[in-house]
Design an enzyme around this catalytic site. Structure first.
Site, PDB file in Angstrom:
ATOM      1  N   CYS A 135     -81.863  25.257  15.885  1.00 12.55           N
ATOM      2  CA  CYS A 135     -80.548  24.893  15.154  1.00 12.55           C
ATOM      3  C   CYS A 135     -79.841  24.015  16.118  1.00 12.55           C
ATOM      4  O   CYS A 135     -80.376  23.686  17.382  1.00 12.55           O
ATOM      5  CB  CYS A 135     -79.996  25.321  13.500  1.00 12.55           C
ATOM      6  N   HIS A 161     -83.403  24.863   9.917  1.00  3.82           N
ATOM      7  CA  HIS A 161     -83.676  26.311  10.018  1.00  3.82           C
ATOM      8  C   HIS A 161     -85.365  27.184   8.901  1.00  3.82           C
ATOM      9  O   HIS A 161     -85.039  27.513   6.859  1.00  3.82           O
ATOM     10  CB  HIS A 161     -82.534  27.061   8.772  1.00  3.82           C
ATOM     11  N   GLU A 221     -86.335  29.980   9.364  1.00  3.26           N
ATOM     12  CA  GLU A 221     -85.995  30.524   8.435  1.00  3.26           C
ATOM     13  C   GLU A 221     -85.677  31.320   7.218  1.00  3.26           C
ATOM     14  O   GLU A 221     -85.603  32.131   6.225  1.00  3.26           O
ATOM     15  CB  GLU A 221     -84.983  32.040   9.657  1.00  3.26           C
TER      16      GLU A 221
END
Length: 251
Positions: free
Chosen positions: A126, A226, A228
Site C-alpha cells: 500500500c 493489503h 496481510e
C-alpha cells in the site's frame, strides 16, 4: 573502524525480514504515549512464511544507523500507513491528504535507497508501493475520488474493499499469483506517473495501478493492496521470504 554488525540468526537459519512501522500517539490501558507499532497481521504473514519479523520504527536518518539496520536484514518490507508528504513529489497537499509524517517518510526513503544499493529484497504494501514509486521519480493521485468519481478503493471505518485486479503477463507478480487476484484495498491515493525504471505489474478495473516492480533478478515488488488481510494466501509473503533466504545464502 566500526565493528561488523552482528547478524541475527535462528537455529533454523530463517531469514530476517524487517518491517517498517508507525510512530503515533497510542492509548493502551492507562497509558497515552508516543509509540512505534504495526498491526500484527503484517508480521504474522512473515512468520507464517518462514521468516523472522523485526519491526523498524522511524528514527533519525543517519548513514551509519541505516547501514547497521540493513546489515542485520535479509529483506525489507515497507508497510502501509499515512499519506506521503506531497512535497516529496513536487505537489501541494490536497485537503484530504494526511498531515505529513516526515520522520517516517525520511526513514523509509533512506532504508529503500540502502536496500536498493545492496540488492536487498524489497516488498512494498500500500503506502510502500507509493514510497517505491516516488523514490523512482513518480507521482501520486492525492485523492482517487476526484479522479474516479467514487470511493470504491476505501470504504471507510476500517472496512477493506475487495477489488479484482489483473496482473500484467510476463511480470514477476504474474508468475507469483497468476492472472488475477481478489485484492483487499484501503487507499484514497494511488500511483499517477510511474517512476523511472519501474514496471506496472497489475491494474484494477478502473485503470488504477495496483502493483509495481523493478524488472530483472533483483526482488523489488510492491502492491497497492493489503495481502496481510488475507493470510490464507501467503504467496507474496512466501515470495519475499524465499528471496530473503536466497539473499542470506549469497552473503
Amino acid at each position: 573502524m566500526r565493528p561488523a554488525t552482528p547478524r541475527l540468526r535462528s537455529p533454523l537459519n530463517r531469514p530476517v525480514v524487517g518491517l517498517t512501522s508507525y510512530l503515533e500517539q497510542v492509548r493502551t490501558g492507562i497509558w497515552d504515549v508516543s509509540a512505534g507499532y504495526l498491526p500484527a497481521d503484517y508480521f504474522a504473514g512473515v512468520i507464517a512464511a518462514g521468516g523472522i519479523a523485526v519491526l523498524l520504527p522511524p528514527q533519525p536518518v543517519d548513514d551509519e544507523i541505516v547501514s547497521a539496520v540493513l546489515d542485520s536484514l535479509d529483506a525489507l518490507v515497507i508497510t502501509g500507513g499515512y499519506d506521503l508528504d506531497p512535497a516529496a513529489y513536487g505537489q501541494q497537499p490536497h485537503p484530504t491528504t494526511d498531515e505529513p509524517r516526515t520522520n517516517r517518510d525520511a526513514w523509509e526513503f533512506a532504508l529503500l535507497r540502502g536496500a536498493l544499493d545492496r540488492r536487498l529484497p524489497v516488498l512494498g504494501i500500500c503506502r510502500g508501493a507509493q514510497v517505491l514509486n516516488v523514490a523512482f521519480g513518480g507521482t501520486l493521485h492525492q485523492h482517487l475520488p476526484d479522479v474516479l468519481g467514487h470511493n470504491g478503493h476505501r470504504a471507510g471505518n476500517g472496512v477493506f474493499a475487495r477489488l479484482p485486479v489483473r496482473t500484467v503477463p510476463g511480470t514477476r507478480l504474474a508468475g507469483l499469483i497468476g492472472e488475477s487476484a481478489d485484492a483487499s484495498c484501503y487507499h484514497h491515493q494511488a500511483i499517477d506517473t510511474v517512476g523511472d525504471a519501474l514496471t506496472v505489474s497489475a491494474w484494477d478495473g478502473d485503470g488504477v495501478v495496483e502493483a509495481l516492480e523493478l524488472p530483472g533478478d533483483h526482488f523489488v515488488l510492491a502492491v497497492q493492496w493489503h495481502p496481510e488481510k488475507t493470510l490464507d494466501d501467503l504467496r507474496l509473503f512466501h515470495a519475499v521470504v524465499d528471496a530473503a533466504r536466497s539473499y542470506a545464502g549469497s552473503r
